[in-house]
Scaffold this active site. Structure first.
Site, mmCIF file in Angstrom:
data_model
loop_
_atom_site.group_PDB
_atom_site.id
_atom_site.type_symbol
_atom_site.label_atom_id
_atom_site.label_comp_id
_atom_site.label_asym_id
_atom_site.label_seq_id
_atom_site.Cartn_x
_atom_site.Cartn_y
_atom_site.Cartn_z
ATOM 1 N N GLU A 1 0.826 -1.203 0.000
ATOM 2 C CA GLU A 1 0.000 0.000 0.000
ATOM 3 C C GLU A 1 0.863 1.257 0.000
ATOM 4 O O GLU A 1 2.049 1.220 0.329
ATOM 5 C CB GLU A 1 -0.938 0.005 1.203
ATOM 6 C CG GLU A 1 -0.227 0.117 2.538
ATOM 7 C CD GLU A 1 -1.107 0.703 3.624
ATOM 8 O OE1 GLU A 1 -1.533 1.858 3.446
ATOM 9 O OE2 GLU A 1 -1.330 0.032 4.636
ATOM 10 N N LYS B 1 -4.286 -1.428 14.021
ATOM 11 C CA LYS B 1 -3.635 -0.272 14.634
ATOM 12 C C LYS B 1 -4.084 -0.118 16.078
ATOM 13 O O LYS B 1 -5.253 -0.261 16.408
ATOM 14 C CB LYS B 1 -3.930 0.988 13.827
ATOM 15 C CG LYS B 1 -3.334 0.954 12.426
ATOM 16 C CD LYS B 1 -3.641 2.221 11.664
ATOM 17 C CE LYS B 1 -2.998 2.201 10.291
ATOM 18 N NZ LYS B 1 -3.618 1.212 9.377
#
Length: 310
Positions: A26, A161
């Site tokens: 990404e 995250k």
């Protein structure tokens, strides 16, 4: 529908044509996830690790309104050095392309583009998921739904995250039928911390075992991606619980400043990087590179299995 030929970097196109191993990467980490110049250094190191393992890297982005699957070094530098690069989830791709913008792709966009191009292995840092307070805000990442759609794909990450509601995120993955497997761990990693205390039912100990599991998943036709969760390297990991204190103040500041949506994650990560004295930045960089290397090793094993007909 396959990707247009002009979207594919020639090296990526050649590898796909011969059935060689390719790893999608990404680009939001370059434009939004890491500060300069670390962002460019990490992007280059991740690609180098993929090559060292015998696979071809395909960093994905939109450059000047054109979809790019595999970037030149100049294009990596362009994303790393410019302000105003759009953060593009799957839904934002058409606006970015029609407006001729530069856009860095999130997990949802990168995974969708990679799958459309025939690249079934993807490496990232930490997944998006259910944000804290989502019961009131409904702030839940598109990553989760895209993982549920990505049949047969392998996504290598270091959990979700730390800014997220990790138990709710893991539960949301289970609800969507996404298989989560620990790599040499029985615990859901917590991004820059090695563990979250949340147990995983399945684990593998090697790239070969991971490839065998993914091959079995594909052969059964089970919907959804396989998430291979690898803890951050121990030497670079942030001490357990240290992130939480900095996160509380960052969340409070975000509420005061009314920072929401796509802007929230980079804001929180930036504040945490500052508050940890650089520890979280070091850990984030290390796990991105390690995940790229692991994804490449598994991609090579999968390619070998396909060649041998196993």
């Amino acid at each position: 529908m396959p990707a247009r030929d002009d979207a594919l970097h020639p090296e990526v196109a050649e590898a796909l044509e011969r059935g060689g191993p390719v790893v999608a990467l990404e680009s939001t980490l370059i434009a939004h996830g890491l500060p300069r110049p670390t962002n460019l250094e990490v992007a280059r190191r991740a690609e180098q690790e993929v090559r060292a393992a015998g696979a071809v890297p395909a960093t994905i982005a939109v450059i000047g309104g054109r979809l790019r699957i595999g970037l030149s070094d100049a294009e990596l530098d362009r994303l790393a050095g410019r302000d105003g690069v759009l953060k593009a989830g799957r839904r934002d791709l058409a606006p970015a392309i029609s407006a001729g913008r530069d856009a860095a792709t999130t997990v949802s966009a990168t995974l969708w583009i990679a799958r459309r191009a025939g690249i079934p292995v993807f490496a990232t840092g930490g997944l998006g998921g259910v944000h804290r307070g989502a019961a009131e805000s409904f702030d839940i990442s598109t990553d989760l739904d895209e993982l549920a759609r990505a049949d047969g794909c392998l996504v290598v990450c270091s959990g979700a995250k730390t800014i997220l509601d990790l138990p709710a995120t893991l539960e949301a993955l289970e609800t969507r039928g996404v298989l989560v497997v620990g790599y040499r761990t029985g615990e859901w990693p917590a991004f820059t911390e090695r563990g979250s205390g949340l147990p995983l039912e399945h684990r593998v100990e090697s790239a070969e075992q991971a490839a065998a599991l993914v091959a079995a998943h594909r052969s059964l036709g089970v919907p959804g991606a396989v998430v291979l969760a690898q803890p951050v390297p121990e030497a670079e990991a942030v001490a357990a619980g240290r992130m939480e204190s900095g996160l509380s103040s960052a969340l409070a500041e975000a509420r005061r400043r009314k920072i929401v949506g796509k802007a929230l994650t980079p804001f929180l990560l930036g504040r945490i990087h500052e508050g940890s004295g650089g520890e979280s930045l070091t850990a984030n960089a290390a796990l991105i590179v390690e995940n790229a290397a692991l994804a490449a090793r598994v991609a090579v094993r999968l390619s070998e299995r396909e060649e041998s007909g196993r």
